[in-house]
Each structure stands twice: as structure tokens, then as C-alpha cells.
Scaffold this active site. Structure first.
Site, mmCIF file in Angstrom:
data_model
loop_
_atom_site.group_PDB
_atom_site.id
_atom_site.type_symbol
_atom_site.label_atom_id
_atom_site.label_comp_id
_atom_site.label_asym_id
_atom_site.label_seq_id
_atom_site.Cartn_x
_atom_site.Cartn_y
_atom_site.Cartn_z
ATOM 1 C CD GLU A 103 7.473 -3.489 -11.714
ATOM 2 O OE1 GLU A 103 6.831 -3.481 -10.663
ATOM 3 O OE2 GLU A 103 8.319 -2.342 -11.808
ATOM 4 C CG ASP A 104 3.962 -2.629 -8.668
ATOM 5 O OD1 ASP A 104 4.693 -2.689 -9.545
ATOM 6 O OD2 ASP A 104 3.803 -1.975 -7.451
ATOM 7 C CG ASP A 107 1.795 5.356 -14.638
ATOM 8 O OD1 ASP A 107 1.474 5.610 -15.412
ATOM 9 O OD2 ASP A 107 1.632 5.931 -13.527
ATOM 10 C CG PHE A 156 -2.306 6.754 -7.333
ATOM 11 C CD1 PHE A 156 -1.122 6.708 -7.945
ATOM 12 C CD2 PHE A 156 -2.455 6.299 -5.980
ATOM 13 C CE1 PHE A 156 0.275 6.474 -7.246
ATOM 14 C CE2 PHE A 156 -1.328 6.075 -5.228
ATOM 15 C CZ PHE A 156 -0.042 5.962 -5.964
ATOM 16 N NE ARG A 169 4.367 -0.847 0.237
ATOM 17 C CZ ARG A 169 4.716 -0.206 -0.985
ATOM 18 N NH1 ARG A 169 4.457 -0.647 -2.025
ATOM 19 N NH2 ARG A 169 5.569 0.557 -0.957
HETATM 20 P P1 XMP Z 1 6.654 3.804 -14.434
HETATM 21 O O1 XMP Z 1 8.123 3.957 -14.866
HETATM 22 O O2 XMP Z 1 6.173 2.741 -15.220
HETATM 23 O O3 XMP Z 1 6.630 3.620 -13.063
HETATM 24 O O4 XMP Z 1 5.990 5.045 -14.840
HETATM 25 C C1 XMP Z 1 6.087 2.290 -12.458
HETATM 26 C C2 XMP Z 1 6.104 2.518 -11.275
HETATM 27 O O5 XMP Z 1 5.315 3.720 -10.438
HETATM 28 C C3 XMP Z 1 4.513 3.238 -9.194
HETATM 29 N N1 XMP Z 1 3.181 3.433 -9.860
HETATM 30 C C4 XMP Z 1 2.163 3.141 -9.023
HETATM 31 N N2 XMP Z 1 2.201 2.894 -7.705
HETATM 32 N N3 XMP Z 1 -0.313 3.334 -7.778
HETATM 33 C C5 XMP Z 1 0.855 2.957 -6.979
HETATM 34 O O6 XMP Z 1 1.057 2.755 -5.817
HETATM 35 C C6 XMP Z 1 -0.477 3.654 -9.046
HETATM 36 O O7 XMP Z 1 -1.384 3.759 -9.464
HETATM 37 C C7 XMP Z 1 0.711 3.560 -9.506
HETATM 38 N N4 XMP Z 1 1.022 3.890 -10.942
HETATM 39 C C8 XMP Z 1 2.515 3.863 -10.846
HETATM 40 C C9 XMP Z 1 4.902 1.912 -9.232
HETATM 41 O O8 XMP Z 1 5.965 2.003 -8.133
HETATM 42 C C10 XMP Z 1 5.351 1.265 -10.401
HETATM 43 O O9 XMP Z 1 6.295 0.422 -10.078
HETATM 44 MG MG MG Z 2 6.819 -1.117 -8.651
#
Ligand code: XMP
Ligand code: MG
Length: 184
Positions: A103-104, A107, A156, A169
Site C-alpha cells: 500500500e501507499d 489513513d 494530505f 503521482r
Molecule cells: P483509509 O481507508 O485508510 O484510506 O482511510 C486510505 C486511502 O485513502 C487515500 N488517501 C490519500 N491519498 N493523499 C492521497 O493522495 C493522502 O494524503 C491520502 N490519505 C488517504 C489513499 O488512496 C489510500 O489508499
Molecule cells: Mg491506496
């Protein structure tokens, strides 16, 4: 692409390309040790995990397989709701496999905890998580991250696979955006 290519869109660089690279090398060494002699399937979560997957896989000595899933979490705006829909499922049968979800960012952790129970129901030998980034809110949901790059503040972020409106990206580092990007 680099900072100079996005004008004044960036507010701050949180993690440099070198920091990401070094940490990925350390994580890869750990994974090589932990899975020595075992089969390993990396499961990347599209689209954010593409950079982590590509760089992590190249650091590994282990002969892994790679597969991909795309999920969407229903929710308002940038907040995840935990209700998840599979947009693209795996091509691979997980029964008896050692799965490492790549995973990247974690959150709220809601997406990943849903994904974990979904993958565990498919009869794998093991399922673990590797995530490049984790935000403090992730602590609210019990997601056990085996391999973590960095804990970051609750802001963010974009770059290294992460987008704002599908852009940024391909920045090689992780940063925050200037307010004018959101308001324009
Ligand atoms: P959860 O379910 O853990 O969601 O709240 C995780 C997904 O939310 C997106 N995400 C972000 N994407 N910058 C982004 O570009 C951020 O700071 C960020 N925070 C959450 C992301 O797709 C991740 O997999
Ligand atoms: Mg993701």
C-alpha cells in the site's frame, strides 16, 4: 518529474527521494529475510501503490510474483467510509499463498481492514501488510502493519504514487500542496 516541474504547487517536501529509497531498501532486506525459502505474492493496491510496488520489488532478491487489485471506498470527499467495492480483482488464486499487500498510505485504515478480511477469506497461508506511509488516525482501527516506511502527520500528501485529482503521482518524493491548488 521534479519539484521544478510543478511551479509553486508544493508547500513542503515531507520525504525526499533519498529517504524513500533508503527506507525501501531496509524494508526489502527485512522481507527477504522473513520470506526466505517461501513463496511470496505481492498484491499492489491500485493506483497509489504503483511506485512503492515497483521500487520495493526491485530491491528484493526474493523471486516474487505480483498481482493487483483496485478498490474504491465510498465516502464523502477525502474521507474513507469503510464501505469498499472491488473495481478490479486479483488474477491469482490465493489458496495456500503467502500474500503481502503493498500500500501507499494508511489513513483511517478502513479500506485496508476491509481488504484484509476479504483476502483472508480466500484461504491464503498468510496475509501481511507493507505500507510506505501511515497517518496517525490509522491507530483507531486495528490494522497490523508488518512493514512500515514512515509515520507522517495528518496532512494530505501527494507524490510517489499519491494524487490530488489524479495529478502529482509521478513526483519522486512525498510532499504537501500549497493552498491555492485546492482553491483553484
Ligand atoms: P483509509 O481507508 O485508510 O484510506 O482511510 C486510505 C486511502 O485513502 C487515500 N488517501 C490519500 N491519498 N493523499 C492521497 O493522495 C493522502 O494524503 C491520502 N490519505 C488517504 C489513499 O488512496 C489510500 O489508499
Ligand atoms: Mg491506496
Amino acid at each position: 518529474m521534479d519539484a521544478s516541474d510543478v511551479g509553486n504547487d508544493l508547500e513542503n517536501i515531507l520525504l525526499t527521494q533519498e529517504q524513500l529509497e533508503t527506507r525501501l531498501g531496509e524494508i526489502a532486506a527485512q522481507i527477504d529475510r522473513d520470506y526466505a525459502g517461501k513463496d511470496l505474492l505481492l498484491v499492489g493496491v491500485l493506483k497509489g501503490a504503483i511506485m512503492v510496488m515497483a521500487d520495493l520489488a526491485r530491491h528484493l532478491h526474493h523471486p516474487v510474483e505480483m498481482d493487483w487489485m483496485a478498490v474504491s471506498s465510498y465516502g464523502s470527499g477525502t474521507k474513507s467510509s469503510g464501505v469498499v467495492r472491488i473495481l478490479k480483482d486479483l488474477d491469482t488464486d490465493l489458496s495456500g499463498r503467502n500474500v503481502l499487500v503493498v500500500e501507499d498510505i494508511i489513513d483511517s485504515g478502513l479500506t485496508l481492514s476491509w481488504l484484509l478480511s476479504n483476502l483472508r477469506s480466500r484461504g491464503p497461508a498468510s496475509v501481511e501488510i507493507a505500507s510506505m506511509l501511515r497517518k496517525p488516525d490509522a491507530a483507531k482501527v486495528d490494522v497490523d502493519v508488518r512493514y512500515l516506511g514512515f509515520d507522517i502527520p495528518n496532512e494530505f500528501v501527494v507524490g510517489y504514487g499519491l494524487d490530488y485529482a489524479e495529478k502529482y503521482r509521478n513526483l519522486p518524493f512525498v510532499g504537501t500542496l500549497a493552498p491555492h491548488v485546492y482553491s483553484s
